[in-house]
Write an enzyme that holds these catalytic residues in place. Sequence first.
Site, PDB file in Angstrom:
ATOM      1  N   ALA A 174      -4.093   8.239  -5.152  1.00 11.37           N
ATOM      2  CA  ALA A 174      -2.550   7.680  -5.316  1.00 11.37           C
ATOM      3  C   ALA A 174      -2.762   5.964  -5.741  1.00 11.37           C
ATOM      4  O   ALA A 174      -2.904   5.361  -4.801  1.00 11.37           O
ATOM      5  CB  ALA A 174      -1.745   7.705  -3.938  1.00 11.37           C
TER       6      ALA A 174
ATOM      7  N   GLY B 176       0.573  -1.248  -0.230  1.00 12.39           N
ATOM      8  CA  GLY B 176      -0.232  -0.071  -0.028  1.00 12.39           C
ATOM      9  C   GLY B 176       0.979   1.188   0.074  1.00 12.39           C
ATOM     10  O   GLY B 176       2.026   1.089  -0.203  1.00 12.39           O
ATOM     11  N   ASN B 177       0.265   2.235   0.085  1.00 11.38           N
ATOM     12  CA  ASN B 177       1.155   3.712   0.207  1.00 11.38           C
ATOM     13  C   ASN B 177       0.425   4.402   1.283  1.00 11.38           C
ATOM     14  O   ASN B 177      -0.703   4.171   1.926  1.00 11.38           O
ATOM     15  CB  ASN B 177       0.983   4.421  -1.187  1.00 11.38           C
ATOM     16  CG  ASN B 177      -0.457   4.633  -1.737  1.00 11.38           C
ATOM     17  OD1 ASN B 177      -1.165   5.362  -1.009  1.00 11.38           O
ATOM     18  ND2 ASN B 177      -0.675   4.240  -2.744  1.00 11.38           N
ATOM     19  N   ARG B 178       1.127   5.801   1.499  1.00 10.41           N
ATOM     20  CA  ARG B 178       0.594   6.602   2.565  1.00 10.41           C
ATOM     21  C   ARG B 178      -0.462   7.681   2.364  1.00 10.41           C
ATOM     22  O   ARG B 178      -0.350   8.523   3.088  1.00 10.41           O
ATOM     23  CB  ARG B 178       1.822   7.067   3.210  1.00 10.41           C
ATOM     24  CG  ARG B 178       3.106   6.381   3.900  1.00 10.41           C
ATOM     25  CD  ARG B 178       3.988   7.124   4.397  1.00 10.41           C
ATOM     26  NE  ARG B 178       5.205   6.229   4.766  1.00 10.41           N
ATOM     27  CZ  ARG B 178       5.184   5.596   5.884  1.00 10.41           C
ATOM     28  NH1 ARG B 178       4.361   5.471   6.826  1.00 10.41           N
ATOM     29  NH2 ARG B 178       6.346   4.818   6.106  1.00 10.41           N
ATOM     30  N   SER B 179      -1.108   7.450   1.343  1.00 16.48           N
ATOM     31  CA  SER B 179      -1.910   8.621   0.746  1.00 16.48           C
ATOM     32  C   SER B 179      -2.994   8.714   1.764  1.00 16.48           C
ATOM     33  O   SER B 179      -3.662   7.740   2.483  1.00 16.48           O
ATOM     34  CB  SER B 179      -2.761   8.388  -0.484  1.00 16.48           C
ATOM     35  OG  SER B 179      -3.736   9.075  -0.854  1.00 16.48           O
TER      36      SER B 179
END
Length: 236
Positions: A100, A33-36
């Site tokens: 994102a 995942g990502n930090r959006s």
Amino acid sequence: HAPDPALAPLAGRTVVITAGGTREPLDPVRYLGNRSSGKQGVALAEVALAAGARVRFVAGTMSVDPPAGAEVTRVESTQEMLEVVLDRAADADALVMAAAVADFRPAQVAEDKIKKTDDGGAPTLVLERTPDVLATAVRVRDSGGPMAPVVVGFAAETGDADTTPLEYGRAKLARKGCDLLVVNEVGRGLVFGRDETEVTVLSAAGDPPVVRTGTKAEAAETVLAALAGVLARRGA
Ligand code: CTP
Ligand code: CA
């Protein structure tokens, strides 16, 4: 404050806004995942709703609540986001891709939780490309398929020795084929999860770039004013 007259063309329009990050499964319990945070997407939705638009909000993983008053669809993976966007944006006036979206995903999703082995080893992850939601939407639209006529992309760019973030943004605008590209300069701990931002809105139609520094709400107003301008020019 008083409603911005530049946003008036949004009244009665249907706008699809994607927000947050996508999660790409690795096994039943793990993901990439990502930090959006989803904050920019929420700010966009709030400004659009205040301007009288109907908002279909496609929420990836977010650390804030989706906006009240929007019709919310939650998604996890990029593939799910693609399917929901193709459906929800088919009869909309505009698609705003603030999410994102992951560029890569595990090539194999294990059916069972990946276990440790006794030899002390660790698995090697093999990744593959995800579908490009924005580019797919533009392709559907350009081939006369059911898709919102106006498509807005976002790009977080860093510069380097030879190329400024805006030059990268211009190239991406052309490559993606969208109508507007909102460029965020990143690096130096800026942007992710923060409330202050600087955006530059680039236009494929040749409108001069619009730069705005301020809160995500102010950035959202600038983006949506540019979108409203494109919608107004195209008429009903
Ligand atoms: N995007 C998308 N689907 C993807 C990747 C990106 O729809 N698989 C969208 C994003 O939501 C954003 C725009 O494309 O609106 C630009 O994303 P960005 O990450 O800046 O561009 P990429 O084409 O992925 O290029 P790169 O990350 O290599 O700079
Ligand atoms: Ca990317």
